[in-house]
Design a protein around this motif. Structure first.
Motif, PDB file in Angstrom:
ATOM      1  N   VAL A 192      74.961 -84.695 -15.024  1.00 29.17           N
ATOM      2  CA  VAL A 192      74.082 -84.121 -16.053  1.00 29.17           C
ATOM      3  C   VAL A 192      72.691 -83.858 -15.487  1.00 29.17           C
ATOM      4  O   VAL A 192      72.055 -82.839 -15.791  1.00 29.17           O
ATOM      5  CB  VAL A 192      74.008 -85.043 -17.286  1.00 29.17           C
ATOM      6  CG1 VAL A 192      72.993 -84.504 -18.293  1.00 29.17           C
ATOM      7  CG2 VAL A 192      75.376 -85.174 -17.940  1.00 29.17           C
ATOM      8  N   PHE A 193      72.225 -84.751 -14.634  1.00 29.58           N
ATOM      9  CA  PHE A 193      70.939 -84.559 -13.984  1.00 29.58           C
ATOM     10  C   PHE A 193      70.956 -83.311 -13.100  1.00 29.58           C
ATOM     11  O   PHE A 193      70.025 -82.503 -13.119  1.00 29.58           O
ATOM     12  CB  PHE A 193      70.589 -85.794 -13.151  1.00 29.58           C
ATOM     13  CG  PHE A 193      69.439 -85.606 -12.207  1.00 29.58           C
ATOM     14  CD1 PHE A 193      68.152 -85.394 -12.677  1.00 29.58           C
ATOM     15  CD2 PHE A 193      69.649 -85.632 -10.835  1.00 29.58           C
ATOM     16  CE1 PHE A 193      67.092 -85.216 -11.805  1.00 29.58           C
ATOM     17  CE2 PHE A 193      68.596 -85.452  -9.956  1.00 29.58           C
ATOM     18  CZ  PHE A 193      67.320 -85.246 -10.443  1.00 29.58           C
ATOM     19  N   VAL A 194      72.020 -83.131 -12.328  1.00 31.70           N
ATOM     20  CA  VAL A 194      72.121 -81.962 -11.462  1.00 31.70           C
ATOM     21  C   VAL A 194      72.215 -80.689 -12.292  1.00 31.70           C
ATOM     22  O   VAL A 194      71.631 -79.659 -11.942  1.00 31.70           O
ATOM     23  CB  VAL A 194      73.334 -82.073 -10.521  1.00 31.70           C
ATOM     24  CG1 VAL A 194      73.373 -80.881  -9.562  1.00 31.70           C
ATOM     25  CG2 VAL A 194      73.273 -83.361  -9.717  1.00 31.70           C
ATOM     26  N   MET A 195      72.922 -80.743 -13.409  1.00 40.50           N
ATOM     27  CA  MET A 195      73.022 -79.566 -14.276  1.00 40.50           C
ATOM     28  C   MET A 195      71.656 -79.180 -14.837  1.00 40.50           C
ATOM     29  O   MET A 195      71.330 -77.997 -14.945  1.00 40.50           O
ATOM     30  CB  MET A 195      74.024 -79.828 -15.404  1.00 40.50           C
ATOM     31  CG  MET A 195      75.474 -79.794 -14.958  1.00 40.50           C
ATOM     32  SD  MET A 195      76.658 -79.879 -16.326  1.00 40.50           S
ATOM     33  CE  MET A 195      76.707 -81.647 -16.627  1.00 40.50           C
ATOM     34  N   GLN A 196      70.848 -80.177 -15.176  1.00 41.38           N
ATOM     35  CA  GLN A 196      69.491 -79.884 -15.620  1.00 41.38           C
ATOM     36  C   GLN A 196      68.686 -79.233 -14.501  1.00 41.38           C
ATOM     37  O   GLN A 196      67.942 -78.269 -14.734  1.00 41.38           O
ATOM     38  CB  GLN A 196      68.799 -81.161 -16.085  1.00 41.38           C
ATOM     39  CG  GLN A 196      67.403 -80.925 -16.646  1.00 41.38           C
ATOM     40  CD  GLN A 196      66.713 -82.207 -17.074  1.00 41.38           C
ATOM     41  OE1 GLN A 196      67.202 -83.302 -16.798  1.00 41.38           O
ATOM     42  NE2 GLN A 196      65.575 -82.083 -17.742  1.00 41.38           N
ATOM     43  N   LEU A 197      68.835 -79.750 -13.278  1.00 41.47           N
ATOM     44  CA  LEU A 197      68.171 -79.148 -12.127  1.00 41.47           C
ATOM     45  C   LEU A 197      68.539 -77.676 -11.989  1.00 41.47           C
ATOM     46  O   LEU A 197      67.672 -76.818 -11.784  1.00 41.47           O
ATOM     47  CB  LEU A 197      68.569 -79.885 -10.847  1.00 41.47           C
ATOM     48  CG  LEU A 197      67.968 -81.256 -10.551  1.00 41.47           C
ATOM     49  CD1 LEU A 197      68.578 -81.815  -9.274  1.00 41.47           C
ATOM     50  CD2 LEU A 197      66.459 -81.182 -10.417  1.00 41.47           C
ATOM     51  N   LEU A 198      69.822 -77.371 -12.115  1.00 44.44           N
ATOM     52  CA  LEU A 198      70.279 -76.003 -11.910  1.00 44.44           C
ATOM     53  C   LEU A 198      69.777 -75.071 -13.012  1.00 44.44           C
ATOM     54  O   LEU A 198      69.433 -73.914 -12.745  1.00 44.44           O
ATOM     55  CB  LEU A 198      71.810 -75.975 -11.837  1.00 44.44           C
ATOM     56  CG  LEU A 198      72.429 -76.720 -10.646  1.00 44.44           C
ATOM     57  CD1 LEU A 198      73.943 -76.641 -10.704  1.00 44.44           C
ATOM     58  CD2 LEU A 198      71.914 -76.159  -9.327  1.00 44.44           C
ATOM     59  N   CYS A 199      69.735 -75.564 -14.237  1.00 47.56           N
ATOM     60  CA  CYS A 199      69.223 -74.726 -15.340  1.00 47.56           C
ATOM     61  C   CYS A 199      67.760 -74.370 -15.110  1.00 47.56           C
ATOM     62  O   CYS A 199      67.357 -73.208 -15.266  1.00 47.56           O
ATOM     63  CB  CYS A 199      69.398 -75.449 -16.672  1.00 47.56           C
ATOM     64  SG  CYS A 199      71.106 -75.605 -17.229  1.00 47.56           S
ATOM     65  N   PHE A 200      66.956 -75.349 -14.718  1.00 45.15           N
ATOM     66  CA  PHE A 200      65.544 -75.077 -14.482  1.00 45.15           C
ATOM     67  C   PHE A 200      65.329 -74.277 -13.198  1.00 45.15           C
ATOM     68  O   PHE A 200      64.377 -73.493 -13.104  1.00 45.15           O
ATOM     69  CB  PHE A 200      64.742 -76.382 -14.450  1.00 45.15           C
ATOM     70  CG  PHE A 200      64.432 -76.924 -15.808  1.00 45.15           C
ATOM     71  CD1 PHE A 200      63.495 -76.295 -16.613  1.00 45.15           C
ATOM     72  CD2 PHE A 200      65.078 -78.039 -16.302  1.00 45.15           C
ATOM     73  CE1 PHE A 200      63.198 -76.772 -17.881  1.00 45.15           C
ATOM     74  CE2 PHE A 200      64.799 -78.524 -17.568  1.00 45.15           C
ATOM     75  CZ  PHE A 200      63.864 -77.895 -18.355  1.00 45.15           C
ATOM     76  N   ALA A 201      66.194 -74.465 -12.215  1.00 44.36           N
ATOM     77  CA  ALA A 201      66.082 -73.667 -10.995  1.00 44.36           C
ATOM     78  C   ALA A 201      66.325 -72.192 -11.294  1.00 44.36           C
ATOM     79  O   ALA A 201      65.614 -71.314 -10.784  1.00 44.36           O
ATOM     80  CB  ALA A 201      67.077 -74.176  -9.953  1.00 44.36           C
ATOM     81  N   LEU A 202      67.318 -71.893 -12.125  1.00 44.67           N
ATOM     82  CA  LEU A 202      67.578 -70.506 -12.505  1.00 44.67           C
ATOM     83  C   LEU A 202      66.420 -69.955 -13.333  1.00 44.67           C
ATOM     84  O   LEU A 202      66.016 -68.790 -13.165  1.00 44.67           O
ATOM     85  CB  LEU A 202      68.882 -70.422 -13.291  1.00 44.67           C
ATOM     86  CG  LEU A 202      69.312 -69.030 -13.749  1.00 44.67           C
ATOM     87  CD1 LEU A 202      69.433 -68.062 -12.573  1.00 44.67           C
ATOM     88  CD2 LEU A 202      70.627 -69.100 -14.527  1.00 44.67           C
ATOM     89  N   PHE A 203      65.868 -70.769 -14.224  1.00 43.35           N
ATOM     90  CA  PHE A 203      64.715 -70.359 -15.031  1.00 43.35           C
ATOM     91  C   PHE A 203      63.530 -70.011 -14.140  1.00 43.35           C
ATOM     92  O   PHE A 203      62.880 -68.963 -14.307  1.00 43.35           O
ATOM     93  CB  PHE A 203      64.371 -71.498 -15.997  1.00 43.35           C
ATOM     94  CG  PHE A 203      63.252 -71.188 -16.960  1.00 43.35           C
ATOM     95  CD1 PHE A 203      62.961 -69.895 -17.357  1.00 43.35           C
ATOM     96  CD2 PHE A 203      62.479 -72.224 -17.479  1.00 43.35           C
ATOM     97  CE1 PHE A 203      61.926 -69.618 -18.250  1.00 43.35           C
ATOM     98  CE2 PHE A 203      61.451 -71.963 -18.369  1.00 43.35           C
ATOM     99  CZ  PHE A 203      61.167 -70.660 -18.754  1.00 43.35           C
ATOM    100  N   ALA A 204      63.242 -70.869 -13.158  1.00 41.28           N
ATOM    101  CA  ALA A 204      62.116 -70.628 -12.255  1.00 41.28           C
ATOM    102  C   ALA A 204      62.355 -69.396 -11.389  1.00 41.28           C
ATOM    103  O   ALA A 204      61.432 -68.614 -11.134  1.00 41.28           O
ATOM    104  CB  ALA A 204      61.875 -71.856 -11.378  1.00 41.28           C
TER     105      ALA A 204
END
Length: 331
Positions: free
Chosen positions: A49-61
């Motif tokens: 879940v932590f990695v999924m949050q990372l990926l969502c914000f990485a795509l946003f950035a």
């Protein structure tokens, strides 16, 4: 049009000596291999879940960087697309019963439409006036999210079902959900990478570097800016819709102006105008937020201090400075 495309060749990212271009491709390949390798093995090393949050914000950035880093437009209102898409996708999944991919697509299309509406007004102005218009319109979206009955108000939109991907893959299983998010991130990031390296992307960089010259070459600058704004908004919406599915929750935080500030921080920290910089910046910020969550609101002080230190030591951002040290054109 082909002649004018040649004329703006100086703005092309890979302009330079052949050895510099070759070195850039090699290092970009190394980063791609490292990124894909990380996506494959991350669930075995970190909490999914932590990695999924990372990926969502990485795509946003990365979506935000497409606008500020490669078009030169600073938006203070990108949280409207991120958060607005999260609510629309969540409503489509929970109330309308859409399957996961269709729900995400609905949120993404909403963000694209909202981006067109906001961009059509904002691109009439430049500089700080453009930024203030995007902030004002984003605050209107935030107010609507707070007041509309289907959003849940201050409680947010809760209980968003994950459902089954393609009808048979249960997304309530952590690994199934993780690899779905990883695939969405990778597709979105590849789209951004292709845009940057396309003739369209080179025109955007020409506008960033010298807008009057791009205009003199016959390009409809406002149309290119609007299209870049819509693409950036749509990809930010893709990230927000995916995050809503992951956490089964859409909150006011997603649409708050502070979220726009965080994505600016991620982009500048990693390296504005670089390819992989926003991904690195988002990983650092989200990791710090999780690691220091026990100290409460003081985490913002630590992140702010980290940002100040990086700005003083790495003026081009972490990845930008790395590219300079490696003597390559882009990374």
């Amino acid at each position: 049009m082909s002649n004018t495309t040649t004329d703006i060749g100086e703005f092309e990212e890979n302009t330079g000596e052949p050895e510099h271009r070759t070195r850039s491709r090699i290092w970009q390949g190394i980063f791609w291999v490292a990124l894909i390798g990380f996506l494959l093995i991350a669930p075995a090393l970190l909490y999914p879940v932590f990695v999924m949050q990372l990926l969502c914000f990485a795509l946003f950035a990365a979506a935000f960087n497409l606008l500020i880093g490669f078009t030169g437009l600073l938006s203070f209102g990108h949280a409207a697309f991120f958060g607005g898409a999260a609510y629309i996708a969540g409503h489509a999944l929970k109330v309308w019963g859409f399957p996961p991919l269709l729900g995400i697509a609905t949120g993404t299309l909403f963000a694209a439409a909202l981006g067109w509406a906001v961009g059509s007004l904002a691109i009439r102005r430049q500089g700080i006036y453009f930024a203030m218009i995007t902030l004002a319109l984003a605050q209107i979206v935030y107010f609507l999210v707070l007041q509309l009955p289907f959003t849940g108000g201050e409680d947010g939109l809760q209980g968003i079902p994950r459902g089954h991907l393609l009808g048979f893959i249960d997304l309530n299983q952590p690994l199934a959900m993780y690899y779905t998010v990883a695939a969405i991130f990778l597709i979105g990031f590849l789209v951004i990478y292709r845009i940057i390296h396309s003739p369209f992307g080179q025109v955007l960089q020409a506008i960033r570097e010298n807008e009057p010259r791009a205009l003199s070459l016959g390009y409809n600058v406002d149309r290119f800016k609007l299209l870049a704004f819509v693409l950036s908004a749509a990809l930010a919406g893709l990230a927000g819709s995916t995050k809503a599915l992951v956490f089964q929750f859409a909150s006011l935080t997603d649409a708050h102006w502070q979220m726009s500030g965080e994505v600016i921080l991620m982009t500048l920290l990693g390296g504005m105008g670089t390819i992989f910089g926003p991904v690195v910046g988002s990983f650092i910020v989200v990791a710090l937020q999780h690691a220091l969550s026990g100290i409460g609101s003081w985490v913002q002080v630590v992140i702010g201090g980290t940002f100040i230190a990086c700005v003083l030591l790495f003026r081009r951002g972490i990845v930008g400075e790395l590219a300079r040290l490696l003597k390559i054109n882009s990374l």
